[in-house]
Design a protein around this motif. Sequence first.
Motif, PDB file in Angstrom:
ATOM      1  N   ALA A   1       6.976  14.236   3.881  1.00  0.00           N
ATOM      2  CA  ALA A   1       5.725  14.199   3.121  1.00  0.00           C
ATOM      3  C   ALA A   1       5.326  15.613   2.696  1.00  0.00           C
ATOM      4  N   THR A   2       4.499  15.658   1.679  1.00  0.00           N
ATOM      5  CA  THR A   2       3.930  16.947   1.253  1.00  0.00           C
ATOM      6  C   THR A   2       2.437  16.943   1.599  1.00  0.00           C
ATOM      7  N   GLY A   3       1.685  17.842   0.993  1.00  0.00           N
ATOM      8  CA  GLY A   3       0.263  17.972   1.331  1.00  0.00           C
ATOM      9  C   GLY A   3       0.103  19.055   2.370  1.00  0.00           C
ATOM     10  N   SER A   4      -1.153  19.415   2.685  1.00  0.00           N
ATOM     11  CA  SER A   4      -1.332  20.510   3.636  1.00  0.00           C
ATOM     12  C   SER A   4      -1.099  20.071   5.081  1.00  0.00           C
ATOM     13  N   THR A   5      -1.239  18.769   5.363  1.00  0.00           N
ATOM     14  CA  THR A   5      -1.136  18.317   6.758  1.00  0.00           C
ATOM     15  C   THR A   5       0.214  18.646   7.421  1.00  0.00           C
TER      16      THR A   5
ATOM     17  N   LEU B   1       8.601  11.420  -0.216  1.00  0.00           N
ATOM     18  CA  LEU B   1       7.792  10.280  -0.626  1.00  0.00           C
ATOM     19  C   LEU B   1       7.469  10.247  -2.109  1.00  0.00           C
ATOM     20  N   ASP B   2       7.187  11.433  -2.675  1.00  0.00           N
ATOM     21  CA  ASP B   2       6.585  11.372  -4.009  1.00  0.00           C
ATOM     22  C   ASP B   2       6.750  12.677  -4.789  1.00  0.00           C
ATOM     23  N   GLU B   3       6.412  12.620  -6.043  1.00  0.00           N
ATOM     24  CA  GLU B   3       6.439  13.799  -6.920  1.00  0.00           C
ATOM     25  C   GLU B   3       5.512  13.535  -8.112  1.00  0.00           C
TER      26      GLU B   3
ATOM     27  N   SER C   1       4.735  21.715  -7.747  1.00  0.00           N
ATOM     28  CA  SER C   1       5.611  20.534  -7.726  1.00  0.00           C
ATOM     29  C   SER C   1       6.034  20.318  -6.273  1.00  0.00           C
ATOM     30  N   TYR C   2       6.324  19.074  -5.947  1.00  0.00           N
ATOM     31  CA  TYR C   2       6.720  18.782  -4.577  1.00  0.00           C
ATOM     32  C   TYR C   2       8.157  19.244  -4.297  1.00  0.00           C
ATOM     33  N   HIS C   3       8.961  19.378  -5.375  1.00  0.00           N
ATOM     34  CA  HIS C   3      10.288  19.972  -5.216  1.00  0.00           C
ATOM     35  C   HIS C   3      10.143  21.403  -4.691  1.00  0.00           C
TER      36      HIS C   3
ATOM     37  N   LEU D   1       4.117  10.763   7.511  1.00  0.00           N
ATOM     38  CA  LEU D   1       3.098  10.479   6.507  1.00  0.00           C
ATOM     39  C   LEU D   1       1.851  11.307   6.758  1.00  0.00           C
ATOM     40  N   GLY D   2       1.193  11.713   5.674  1.00  0.00           N
ATOM     41  CA  GLY D   2      -0.191  12.165   5.756  1.00  0.00           C
ATOM     42  C   GLY D   2      -1.040  10.995   5.298  1.00  0.00           C
ATOM     43  N   ILE D   3      -2.311  11.249   5.074  1.00  0.00           N
ATOM     44  CA  ILE D   3      -3.172  10.175   4.559  1.00  0.00           C
ATOM     45  C   ILE D   3      -4.216  10.798   3.630  1.00  0.00           C
ATOM     46  N   GLY D   4      -4.462  10.138   2.510  1.00  0.00           N
ATOM     47  CA  GLY D   4      -5.500  10.618   1.598  1.00  0.00           C
ATOM     48  C   GLY D   4      -6.875  10.241   2.128  1.00  0.00           C
TER      49      GLY D   4
ATOM     50  N   GLY E   1      -7.529   6.763   1.829  1.00  0.00           N
ATOM     51  CA  GLY E   1      -6.624   5.848   2.534  1.00  0.00           C
ATOM     52  C   GLY E   1      -5.258   5.701   1.881  1.00  0.00           C
ATOM     53  N   HIS E   2      -4.968   6.535   0.852  1.00  0.00           N
ATOM     54  CA  HIS E   2      -3.640   6.393   0.245  1.00  0.00           C
ATOM     55  C   HIS E   2      -2.560   6.956   1.168  1.00  0.00           C
ATOM     56  N   ILE E   3      -1.392   6.344   1.106  1.00  0.00           N
ATOM     57  CA  ILE E   3      -0.215   6.925   1.762  1.00  0.00           C
ATOM     58  C   ILE E   3       0.823   7.156   0.670  1.00  0.00           C
ATOM     59  N   ALA E   4       1.544   8.278   0.767  1.00  0.00           N
ATOM     60  CA  ALA E   4       2.340   8.794  -0.356  1.00  0.00           C
ATOM     61  C   ALA E   4       1.361   8.841  -1.530  1.00  0.00           C
ATOM     62  N   PHE E   5       1.661   8.223  -2.652  1.00  0.00           N
ATOM     63  CA  PHE E   5       0.657   8.154  -3.721  1.00  0.00           C
ATOM     64  C   PHE E   5       0.288   6.704  -3.999  1.00  0.00           C
ATOM     65  N   ASN E   6       0.375   5.859  -2.991  1.00  0.00           N
ATOM     66  CA  ASN E   6      -0.061   4.474  -3.147  1.00  0.00           C
ATOM     67  C   ASN E   6      -1.574   4.438  -3.006  1.00  0.00           C
TER      68      ASN E   6
ATOM     69  N   SER F   1      -6.898  19.005  -6.670  1.00  0.00           N
ATOM     70  CA  SER F   1      -7.162  20.105  -7.619  1.00  0.00           C
ATOM     71  C   SER F   1      -7.325  21.433  -6.875  1.00  0.00           C
ATOM     72  N   ARG F   2      -7.505  21.361  -5.539  1.00  0.00           N
ATOM     73  CA  ARG F   2      -7.640  22.615  -4.793  1.00  0.00           C
ATOM     74  C   ARG F   2      -6.357  23.455  -4.861  1.00  0.00           C
ATOM     75  N   PHE F   3      -5.237  22.817  -5.174  1.00  0.00           N
ATOM     76  CA  PHE F   3      -3.981  23.559  -5.275  1.00  0.00           C
ATOM     77  C   PHE F   3      -3.735  24.097  -6.691  1.00  0.00           C
TER      78      PHE F   3
HETATM   79  C1  GLP Z   1      -1.220  13.858  -1.361  1.00  0.00           C
HETATM   80  C2  GLP Z   1       0.189  13.326  -1.025  1.00  0.00           C
HETATM   81  C3  GLP Z   1       0.183  12.510   0.228  1.00  0.00           C
HETATM   82  C4  GLP Z   1      -0.613  13.242   1.296  1.00  0.00           C
HETATM   83  C5  GLP Z   1      -2.073  13.272   0.896  1.00  0.00           C
HETATM   84  C6  GLP Z   1      -2.955  14.060   1.854  1.00  0.00           C
HETATM   85  O1  GLP Z   1      -1.798  13.301  -2.479  1.00  0.00           O
HETATM   86  N1  GLP Z   1       0.786  12.563  -2.070  1.00  0.00           N
HETATM   87  O2  GLP Z   1       1.521  12.279   0.654  1.00  0.00           O
HETATM   88  O3  GLP Z   1      -0.501  12.582   2.508  1.00  0.00           O
HETATM   89  O4  GLP Z   1      -2.249  13.709  -0.416  1.00  0.00           O
HETATM   90  O5  GLP Z   1      -2.825  15.435   1.624  1.00  0.00           O
HETATM   91  P1  GLP Z   1      -3.303  16.558   2.617  1.00  0.00           P
HETATM   92  O6  GLP Z   1      -2.339  16.551   3.728  1.00  0.00           O
HETATM   93  O7  GLP Z   1      -3.250  17.816   1.800  1.00  0.00           O
HETATM   94  O8  GLP Z   1      -4.680  16.192   3.045  1.00  0.00           O
END
Ligand code: GLP
Length: 241
Positions: free
Chosen positions: A35-39, A66-68, A79-81, A131-134, A137-142, A166-168
Amino acid sequence: MKLIVEKDYDGISKKAAGIVKQQIESNKSTILGLATGSTPVGMYKELIRMHKEEGLDFSNVISFNLDEYIGIDYEHPNSYHYFMKDNLFNHINIDMNNTFVPDGKAKDLDNYCKQYDKLIEKKGGIDLQILGIGENGHIAFNEPDEELNTGTSIINLTESTIKANSRFFDSPGEVPKKAITMGIGSIMKAKKIILMASGKKKAKVIKKLLEGKKITTQLPASMLLLHPDVTVIVDEEAYKG
Ligand code: GLP
């Protein structure tokens, strides 16, 4: 769903990295879902340390992300790459040919999505998915919606996710509006799942998830309640608010 509460961000990072290490040591050819994100950044730092100081060997590990985003170059720092190279791949001995991040620039995206799921299956399926979580409640970009995709798909990001991410970027206008993401079904096929959360901002959604009473497409992470091997690792702030 198993719950682990750690004191702080450092604690969840080390805990999750320890589980990844165990997994790789029990099977050198482990297939990781990343997964990406700051977590997960702290967990990746710890894995790099384990590689450098303890010889944790990634040479046979395979990874699927998970996503891009769709519409930004791979060289773009957001980019997640780029993220994966910068935060993990460039610092460990993983074979880059064994790392897969969805290609948001594929010509025939619909077909590409199907191939991504097929490739995961062909390699043997994900052993351990991180996984992180939005906040929504989103996981990946679902994203929360009336329906959720089972397989890897193209999705429109919600306003709240665009705002959160947008913080990034220099401005919210620069955040891509679409992304390619593994679907809920692709994620649920993983043999084992770790969901990580840190900080007060996640407390509301973690509380809802841990209540565990109902599954709803409006809380995509609630689908994980149906999975037999999920460990939720949170810090005190994400647990108590
Ligand atoms: C992003 C990613 C998710 C990630 C989530 C939480 O949108 N697509 O995979 O879990 O946001 O991000 P963060 O860990 O920065 O809070």
